[in-house]
Design an enzyme around this catalytic site. Structure first.
Site, PDB file in Angstrom:
ATOM      1  N   GLU A   1       0.806  -1.227   0.000  1.00 37.51           N
ATOM      2  CA  GLU A   1       0.000   0.000   0.000  1.00 37.51           C
ATOM      3  C   GLU A   1       0.840   1.279   0.000  1.00 37.51           C
ATOM      4  O   GLU A   1       0.585   2.210   0.759  1.00 37.51           O
ATOM      5  CB  GLU A   1      -0.961  -0.020   1.202  1.00 37.51           C
ATOM      6  CG  GLU A   1      -1.939  -1.174   1.096  1.00 37.51           C
ATOM      7  CD  GLU A   1      -2.850  -1.322   2.306  1.00 37.51           C
ATOM      8  OE1 GLU A   1      -4.059  -1.416   2.108  1.00 37.51           O
ATOM      9  OE2 GLU A   1      -2.339  -1.358   3.456  1.00 37.51           O
TER      10      GLU A   1
HETATM   11  C1  ACM Z   1      -2.130  -5.634   4.038  1.00 38.13           C
HETATM   12  O1  ACM Z   1      -3.182  -6.142   4.468  1.00 38.13           O
HETATM   13  N1  ACM Z   1      -2.080  -4.351   3.754  1.00 38.13           N
HETATM   14  C2  ACM Z   1      -0.937  -6.438   3.864  1.00 38.13           C
END
Ligand code: ACM
Length: 453
Positions: free
Chosen positions: A266
């Site tokens: 992310e």
């Molecule tokens: C995640 O759940 N961002 C690895």
């Protein structure tokens, strides 16, 4: 075919992950001595790799097992404990088990950054994980909301950034001594602790503690919300490389085993080129310190060394890059959000949890095959399966165990047993027999109406 766990000769064995072979000798049984020690005798012999073992119960000789590695002895004793907990009036049916895990990595991740959980809770988690023959405890130690790892070379990380968590609670951290205690407690039960420093995103806590990690040189504010993608480290800043060497070096020193998790998920504030350069820098750093790095799936196209491992999590994403990386020789840990993310709600009425990966009921966690969950992923690339519990909405120990139980049992079976010896109907029927075990340990669980029965 599943042979286990069914009612046989008046005795059921619901707590055993479906073994490869289980035969019950009708009528014969072993009576556990009422006074005096129960002896479970074991021996090392040629029964296969890693956690493989055989175990027999006979009227004359009691419980005996054979294993050729300590992991097998651990697994055999977990099974023996299951038999004893189940024994009615100290009577265990005579039986023969030949058992081996399907995958070498059978993990559980706990996020202790969004809400902090310390050694007392972690020991309970370890006891539970060992009971279901998991062998990896992955600790998500750092995120935007709090830094939980003591790094002796960087005392400001815990001084400035450990007393925060989602919603403004007190937070906390694992001292060097705490983490040593947790890792050795886990090791005694056959579980390796794998620590994660999430990089380069999910780093607002680091950006708060270390001003020089920010482009403007100004410390960031504490962050206690639950958004993602708003923080990143930047390789071009003078402070960054030294910081990475210090924190990764500390985690290498403080955790055992071959693996170290370095995140990679992310990241929304770097260009693809900046992200690739960052991943490659961290990959080389970890390998240079003698460990194999594990990255979340987003790092797939950036990896350069086949020893690096990828962890699949976002079941809504296109898996093409992960499949391509597996074909290049990378191993894959499977944590599909819609199966193994135990922070997802069970159903729409669940008071805790999130829904971005869907609702994850017990059957969703049980009734899937790692070998086919990503079509076209080479099955031989699968290192294992890991359940994950993110804690944005999880504040208390009861919250935590009510999300783990019963679904952790389901994921543990997926990691241990092949689909041809698993059977949802049988599993659902057996599940209530686990409840006294959880209750005797004071662990909360969620009551589920088990669908499809
Ligand atoms: C995640 O759940 N961002 C690895």
């Amino acid at each position: 075919m599943r042979v286990g766990s069914r009612q046989t000769g008046g005795v059921s064995l619901p707590l055993i992950p479906a073994p490869t072979v289980l035969t019950l000798a009708d009528g014969e049984q072993y009576r556990v001595p009422e006074d005096g020690e129960l002896v479970v005798s074991g021996g090392f012999g040629e029964v296969g790799e890693d956690a493989s073992y055989t175990l027999s119960v006979t009227a004359e000789r009691g419980i005996e097992f054979t294993a050729n590695q300590s992991a097998g002895a651990q697994a055999a004793s977990a099974t023996a404990m299951q038999l004893l907990e189940l024994s009615v009036d100290g009577v265990v049916p005579a039986l023969e088990i030949i058992d081996a895990p399907r995958y070498p990595w059978r993990g559980l991740m706990i996020d202790i950054s969004r809400h902090f959980f310390g050694p007392d809770t972690l020991r309970k988690v370890i006891d539970l994980a060992a009971r279901y023959k998991l062998n990896v405890l992955h600790l998500h130690l750092t995120d935007d909301q709090g830094w939980r790892l003591e790094v002796p070379a960087r005392p400001e990380l815990i001084e400035r950034s450990s007393s925060s968590e989602v919603g403004g609670g007190p937070g906390g951290f694992l001292s060097v001594a705490d983490l040593a205690e947790v890792t050795s407690y886990a090791a005694e039960q056959g579980i390796t602790v794998v620590g994660e420093i999430d990089l380069p995103g999910h780093t607002a806590a680091a950006l708060h503690a270390v001003p020089g990690l920010n482009s403007d040189g100004e410390a960031r504010e504490i962050y206690t919300g639950i958004d993602v993608g708003h923080s990143t480290l930047r390789l071009e800043l003078a402070e960054t490389e030294g910081f990475l060497a210090d924190v990764i070096g500390a985690l290498v020193e403080q955790t055992p085993g071959d693996f170290l998790h370095v995140g990679g998920d992310e990241v929304r504030l770097l260009t693809p080129e900046e992200y690739t350069a960052f991943v490659r820098h961290v990959e080389a750093l970890v390998l240079g310190l003698g460990k194999r790095p594990v990255f979340w799936q987003e790092a797939a196209p950036a990896l350069q060394d086949r020893r690096s491992v990828l962890q699949w999590w976002d079941s809504n994403a296109d898996p093409a890059e992960v499949i391509a990386a597996a074909r290049r020789g990378h191993q894959i840990i499977l944590s599909p959000g819609n199966r193994t993310y135990l922070d997802m709600k069970y159903d729409a009425s669940s008071p805790l949890g999130q829904t971005w990966a869907g609702l994850v009921d017990v059957r969703d966690s049980y009734d899937w095959d790692p070998a086919t969950v990503i079509p076209d992923l080479p099955p031989e690339s699968i290192l294992g399966v890991e359940a994950a519990l993110w804690t944005e909405t999880i504040e208390t120990e009861d919250d935590l165990f009510s999300m783990l139980l019963p679904r952790l049992v389901a994921v543990a079976e997926v990691a241990w047993s092949a689909p041809d010896v698993r059977d949802w109907e049988a599993f659902a029927e057996d599940l209530p027999a686990h409840v006294p075990l959880w209750e005797s340990r004071g662990l909360a669980h969620t009551e589920r109406p088990l669908p499809g029965r």
